[in-house]
Design a protein around this motif. Structure first.
Motif, PDB file in Angstrom:
ATOM      1  N   ALA A  40      33.128  33.320  38.705  1.00  0.00           N
ATOM      2  CA  ALA A  40      34.577  33.455  38.830  1.00  0.00           C
ATOM      3  C   ALA A  40      35.029  34.911  38.706  1.00  0.00           C
ATOM      4  O   ALA A  40      34.458  35.700  37.955  1.00  0.00           O
ATOM      5  N   THR A  41      36.056  35.228  39.471  1.00  0.00           N
ATOM      6  CA  THR A  41      36.723  36.532  39.409  1.00  0.00           C
ATOM      7  C   THR A  41      38.167  36.269  38.975  1.00  0.00           C
ATOM      8  O   THR A  41      39.103  36.792  39.535  1.00  0.00           O
ATOM      9  N   ARG A  42      38.311  35.394  37.973  1.00  0.00           N
ATOM     10  CA  ARG A  42      39.601  34.916  37.502  1.00  0.00           C
ATOM     11  C   ARG A  42      40.444  36.031  36.877  1.00  0.00           C
ATOM     12  O   ARG A  42      41.649  36.034  36.995  1.00  0.00           O
ATOM     13  N   THR A  43      39.792  36.950  36.180  1.00  0.00           N
ATOM     14  CA  THR A  43      40.520  38.049  35.548  1.00  0.00           C
ATOM     15  C   THR A  43      40.320  39.324  36.361  1.00  0.00           C
ATOM     16  O   THR A  43      39.370  39.434  37.148  1.00  0.00           O
ATOM     17  N   GLY A 112      44.425  32.606  38.278  1.00  0.00           N
ATOM     18  CA  GLY A 112      43.119  33.223  38.505  1.00  0.00           C
ATOM     19  C   GLY A 112      42.742  33.265  39.975  1.00  0.00           C
ATOM     20  O   GLY A 112      41.783  33.933  40.349  1.00  0.00           O
ATOM     21  N   GLY A 113      43.513  32.560  40.808  1.00  0.00           N
ATOM     22  CA  GLY A 113      43.232  32.564  42.238  1.00  0.00           C
ATOM     23  C   GLY A 113      44.476  32.764  43.082  1.00  0.00           C
ATOM     24  O   GLY A 113      44.437  32.617  44.301  1.00  0.00           O
ATOM     25  N   ALA A 140      43.333  38.233  44.973  1.00  0.00           N
ATOM     26  CA  ALA A 140      42.752  36.894  45.069  1.00  0.00           C
ATOM     27  C   ALA A 140      43.061  36.286  46.436  1.00  0.00           C
ATOM     28  O   ALA A 140      44.140  36.496  46.993  1.00  0.00           O
ATOM     29  N   THR A 143      41.400  31.326  45.508  1.00  0.00           N
ATOM     30  CA  THR A 143      40.503  30.646  44.570  1.00  0.00           C
ATOM     31  C   THR A 143      40.059  31.663  43.520  1.00  0.00           C
ATOM     32  O   THR A 143      40.134  32.875  43.759  1.00  0.00           O
ATOM     33  N   PRO A 144      39.556  31.177  42.368  1.00  0.00           N
ATOM     34  CA  PRO A 144      39.057  32.108  41.343  1.00  0.00           C
ATOM     35  C   PRO A 144      37.733  32.779  41.731  1.00  0.00           C
ATOM     36  O   PRO A 144      37.194  33.557  40.961  1.00  0.00           O
ATOM     37  N   TYR A 145      37.214  32.468  42.912  1.00  0.00           N
ATOM     38  CA  TYR A 145      35.926  33.018  43.356  1.00  0.00           C
ATOM     39  C   TYR A 145      36.050  33.931  44.569  1.00  0.00           C
ATOM     40  O   TYR A 145      35.052  34.458  45.037  1.00  0.00           O
TER      41      TYR A 145
END
Length: 171
Positions: A40-43, A112-113, A140, A143-145
Motif C-alpha cells: 500500500a501507498t496509503r500514506t 489512502g486512495g 493517488a 486505490t491505496p496501491y
C-alpha cells in the motif's frame, strides 16, 4: 484491465471510476503512467518511498467538512493543512477532517486512495501553492496501491482547484 509493475510500463490498474474520469478529461495517456505497487501507498511517506521521490512531491487529497459541507484540499506530502487557514479561505464557521464514511460517500474512494479528481460528487477544491515547487507531483489513482505523475499546474487545473496558502507553518 492489466496491472502494472513498479516501472509503470503496462496499462494502469487505476480504479475504474478514475480511469473513466481520465478518459472524460481527455487524459487517456495518463492511464499508461499509473504505477501499481504490491504494498500500500496509503500514506504520503509510503508513496514517496515506493516511488523513490521526495515526500513533498506527493499530492495528498484530503477531505474536510466546512460547516458540514465536504471540501477537498490538495496538499504536498511533507506538509500539514492548517484548518484555520482553510476556515478563513472558505469563510466557514468550523472546519474539521471528514470521517471515513463521508470521504467514501463524497469521492467514491477510500482514504489512502483518493485522487485529486474523478470523484462521485463535485466538491469545492483548494490546492496549496506548495505543490508548485516541483515539476512533477504524484497523486493517488483511486486505490491505496496506485499513483500517477502529473505536472502540478495541470493537476490543479483538472481538479478545478483554487490556488491558496493553507499549509501549516512551523512556529
Amino acid at each position: 484491465m492489466t496491472t502494472t509493475d513498479t516501472t509503470g510500463t503496462e496499462d494502469s490498474g487505476a480504479h475504474p471510476r478514475f480511469a473513466e474520469a481520465l478518459s472524460g478529461l481527455g487524459l487517456d495517456e495518463l492511464r499508461g503512467r499509473v504505477r501499481r505497487f504490491p504494498d500500500a501507498t496509503r500514506t504520503a511517506a509510503e508513496a514517496a518511498a515506493a516511488i523513490g521521490c521526495e515526500l513533498s512531491q506527493i499530492c495528498k487529497s484530503l477531505i474536510f467538512a466546512a460547516d458540514g459541507v465536504p471540501v477537498l484540499v490538495l496538499m504536498d506530502g511533507a506538509s500539514r493543512v492548517d484548518v484555520e487557514l482553510v476556515r478563513h479561505e472558505l469563510g466557514a464557521e468550523k472546519v474539521t477532517r471528514a470521517k471515513a464514511d463521508v470521504v467514501r460517500e463524497t469521492t467514491g474512494y477510500a482514504i489512502g486512495g483518493v485522487p485529486p479528481f474523478g470523484h462521485r460528487t463535485r466538491t469545492r477544491v483548494l490546492a496549496d501553492r506548495s505543490l508548485l515547487a516541483h515539476e512533477v507531483v504524484w497523486a493517488a489513482a483511486g486505490t491505496p496501491y496506485t499513483v500517477f505523475p502529473m505536472e502540478p499546474e495541470d493537476l490543479i487545473a483538472h481538479a478545478g482547484a483554487t490556488l491558496v496558502d493553507v499549509r501549516e507553518r512551523s512556529s
